[in-house]
Design a protein around this motif. Structure first.
Motif, PDB file in Angstrom:
ATOM      1  N   VAL A   1      14.912  89.668  57.628  1.00  0.00           N
ATOM      2  CA  VAL A   1      15.076  91.058  58.073  1.00  0.00           C
ATOM      3  C   VAL A   1      15.078  92.000  56.878  1.00  0.00           C
ATOM      4  CG1 VAL A   1      16.630  92.668  59.226  1.00  0.00           C
ATOM      5  CG2 VAL A   1      16.295  90.372  60.168  1.00  0.00           C
ATOM      6  N   ILE A   2      15.794  91.620  55.821  1.00  0.00           N
ATOM      7  CA  ILE A   2      15.868  92.458  54.626  1.00  0.00           C
ATOM      8  C   ILE A   2      14.484  92.612  53.993  1.00  0.00           C
ATOM      9  CG2 ILE A   2      16.792  92.562  52.265  1.00  0.00           C
ATOM     10  CD1 ILE A   2      19.307  91.178  53.353  1.00  0.00           C
ATOM     11  N   ALA A   3      13.718  91.513  53.927  1.00  0.00           N
ATOM     12  CA  ALA A   3      12.379  91.588  53.343  1.00  0.00           C
ATOM     13  C   ALA A   3      11.490  92.548  54.113  1.00  0.00           C
ATOM     14  CB  ALA A   3      11.759  90.194  53.291  1.00  0.00           C
ATOM     15  N   ASP A   4      11.586  92.543  55.443  1.00  0.00           N
ATOM     16  CA  ASP A   4      10.765  93.447  56.252  1.00  0.00           C
ATOM     17  C   ASP A   4      11.246  94.884  56.154  1.00  0.00           C
ATOM     18  OD1 ASP A   4       8.928  91.596  57.173  1.00  0.00           O
ATOM     19  OD2 ASP A   4      10.143  91.021  58.891  1.00  0.00           O
ATOM     20  N   ARG A   5      12.538  95.074  56.002  1.00  0.00           N
ATOM     21  CA  ARG A   5      13.067  96.443  55.931  1.00  0.00           C
ATOM     22  C   ARG A   5      12.788  97.091  54.573  1.00  0.00           C
ATOM     23  NH1 ARG A   5      18.141  98.451  59.073  1.00  0.00           N
ATOM     24  NH2 ARG A   5      17.709  97.630  61.146  1.00  0.00           N
ATOM     25  N   LEU A   6      12.969  96.353  53.506  1.00  0.00           N
ATOM     26  CA  LEU A   6      12.844  96.926  52.169  1.00  0.00           C
ATOM     27  C   LEU A   6      11.480  96.708  51.541  1.00  0.00           C
ATOM     28  CD1 LEU A   6      16.319  95.970  50.628  1.00  0.00           C
ATOM     29  CD2 LEU A   6      15.657  98.053  51.856  1.00  0.00           C
TER      30      LEU A   6
ATOM     31  N   VAL B   1      12.160  93.236  47.217  1.00  0.00           N
ATOM     32  CA  VAL B   1      13.164  92.189  47.378  1.00  0.00           C
ATOM     33  C   VAL B   1      12.981  91.088  46.333  1.00  0.00           C
ATOM     34  CG1 VAL B   1      14.008  90.387  48.934  1.00  0.00           C
ATOM     35  CG2 VAL B   1      13.516  92.668  49.824  1.00  0.00           C
ATOM     36  N   VAL B   2      11.734  90.689  46.077  1.00  0.00           N
ATOM     37  CA  VAL B   2      11.492  89.650  45.074  1.00  0.00           C
ATOM     38  C   VAL B   2      11.929  90.125  43.693  1.00  0.00           C
ATOM     39  CG1 VAL B   2       9.715  88.310  43.889  1.00  0.00           C
ATOM     40  CG2 VAL B   2       9.629  88.565  46.361  1.00  0.00           C
TER      41      VAL B   2
ATOM     42  N   PHE C   1      15.076  85.814  48.781  1.00  0.00           N
ATOM     43  CA  PHE C   1      13.905  85.606  47.921  1.00  0.00           C
ATOM     44  C   PHE C   1      12.799  84.851  48.651  1.00  0.00           C
ATOM     45  CE2 PHE C   1      11.696  82.748  44.917  1.00  0.00           C
ATOM     46  CZ  PHE C   1      11.158  83.681  44.039  1.00  0.00           C
ATOM     47  N   LEU C   2      13.144  83.773  49.353  1.00  0.00           N
ATOM     48  CA  LEU C   2      12.132  82.912  49.968  1.00  0.00           C
ATOM     49  C   LEU C   2      11.311  83.627  51.046  1.00  0.00           C
ATOM     50  CD1 LEU C   2      14.163  79.580  50.142  1.00  0.00           C
ATOM     51  CD2 LEU C   2      12.301  80.151  48.578  1.00  0.00           C
ATOM     52  N   PRO C   3      11.936  84.370  51.984  1.00  0.00           N
ATOM     53  CA  PRO C   3      11.104  85.099  52.959  1.00  0.00           C
ATOM     54  C   PRO C   3      10.220  86.151  52.305  1.00  0.00           C
ATOM     55  CG  PRO C   3      13.378  84.947  53.718  1.00  0.00           C
ATOM     56  CD  PRO C   3      13.372  84.511  52.293  1.00  0.00           C
TER      57      PRO C   3
END
Length: 417
Positions: free
Chosen positions: A78-83, A88-89, A131-133
């Motif tokens: 969810v965080i990866a899609d939001r930010l 995120v990486v 990190f992984l998503p």
């Protein structure tokens, strides 16, 4: 998050193969450096934990990161899609770098202790959950859809290189200055990825959806799971990945060790078998890097899973070491090919706004379910021997391939070209 506009510089690379795209090569260098840092970190953590406590305590420290990783992985999607995955990486690598360097400084000033090591493992596990998503979602943002199979090949080559070179680098760090030096080296290698990622330009994606009004994080998570469940390709693909990894993890981890002991191959023999597997997987990654696109990707994925499962089962019935190495090469080639194609299909079939959540679910079924088979495989081999256990594991892998062949949407799935 607004996706960075492609701009003229990015459009100049349109139509280039991924292995000739400067942006993709910068991403590849960043990913390779980060994976090298990971390999050095795990060796340093293992060495420091053994020096600071008993073997049992060291084992606990090494496994501490698994719990936050599994518990937070879906939230990480969810965080990866939001930010946005690149942001995120970059943030994840910055935190991991700072944590490794902080523990290195602590070990330089004091002696090894279990609590700092356990805390570091917890931090790495929690950061891995986001990190992984993000890593799984990033390739679709840096290259065209028809280059994603090639990028998966490049990513596989980077993973193989990091696994081969990371252990000697970590060992060199330990030899020069103990675990503190190895942790410092890990932190510096991870740090190299940050400026490289900052320089990578992102592509505009259609129907990105990241600027649309959002609900709560829980709503986003349910929306991502619903997207997978209702998708004619993603739903069976997740089942294929889960069954393939579940059947593969036991034999090729703990099972191979016990098999080598029973056959009298010793540690050197087991190393040759693992090297054969790595060579096969590396060949599959190189094939995808050079070829770029595999026609009828869904059908090839299912066939590779089924054929690879037969090779997995055959490992337990090969008495000679040379033959076992040959079978391991075949296992690596087929599982490497199916794994890379699964990754490319996930990224091309998923809606761009859901890529992080899709990658998180794929990571959860691999990292959460697959390790559960290892203690059961070890116990079963002790009771019934390697033959029946490898055969059952092969059947589970083959079932994953059968799902890919039976599900019409997945069987007919194609990569863009």
């Amino acid at each position: 998050m607004t996706v960075t506009a492609a701009g003229p510089a990015a459009h100049d690379t349109a139509g280039r193969p991924a292995h000739r795209d400067p942006g993709v090569l910068r991403w590849l260098a960043a990913y390779t450096s980060s994976m090298l840092g990971d390999s050095v970190y795990y060796l340093a953590l293992s060495w420091a934990a053994v020096r600071a406590g008993t073997p049992t305590q060291a084992g606990i420290v090494m496994s501490v990161s698994a719990l936050p990783r599994a518990a937070l992985l879906l939230a990480g999607g969810v965080i990866a899609d939001r930010l946005g995955p690149r942001r995120v990486v970059i943030g994840s690598d910055a935190v991991r770098c700072a944590a490794a360097l902080a523990v290195a400084a602590l070990l330089f000033l004091t002696g090894p202790g279990l609590w700092p090591l356990a805390l570091l493992a917890l931090v790495f596990g929690a950061v891995d959950a986001v990190f992984l998503p993000a890593v799984g979602a990033l390739p679709a943002r840096i290259t065209a859809p028809d280059q994603l199979a090639r990028v998966q090949g490049l990513r596989g080559l980077a993973v193989r290189f990091a696994s081969v070179a990371g252990a000697p680098l970590g060992g060199l760090g330990v030899a020069l200055g103990g675990a503190a030096t190895a942790f410092a080296l890990a932190g510096l290698l991870i740090a190299v990825s940050v400026p490289l990622l900052v320089s990578v330009r992102l592509r505009d994606l259609p129907a990105d959806g990241t600027d649309a009004p959002r609900g709560t994080a829980w709503t986003d998570l349910k929306d991502g799971l619903r997207h997978i469940r209702r998708h004619r390709v993603l739903a069976p693909l997740m089942l294929t990945i889960a069954l393939g990894d579940l059947g593969f993890a036991g034999p090729l981890n703990v099972g191979l060790t016990l098999l080598a002991d029973r056959r009298g191959w010793g540690a050197a023999g087991m190393g040759w078998v693992l090297a054969g597997f790595g060579a096969g997987a590396g060949a599959a990654s190189l094939l995808l890097t050079v070829r770029g696109r595999v026609p009828r990707a869904g059908l090839v994925t299912g066939c590779a899973c089924v054929t690879g499962s037969v090779a997995v089962g055959a490992l337990a019935f090969v008495p000679a070491l040379a033959a076992a190495v040959g079978v391991a090469v075949l296992v690596g080639l087929l599982t490497g090919l199916s794994g890379a194609l699964c990754g490319a299909l996930l990224q091309t079939q998923a809606d761009p706004a859901h890529l992080g959540r899709v990658a998180a679910v794929a990571g959860l079924v691999s990292l959460g379910l697959a390790p559960l088979s290892m203690p059961f495989a070890a116990a079963a081999i002790g009771v019934w021997g390697p033959g029946p256990v490898f055969a059952v594991s092969a059947a589970v892998c083959g079932l994953g391939g059968a799902v890919a062949l039976v599900a019409p949407g997945l069987r007919r799935a194609e990569l863009p070209g």
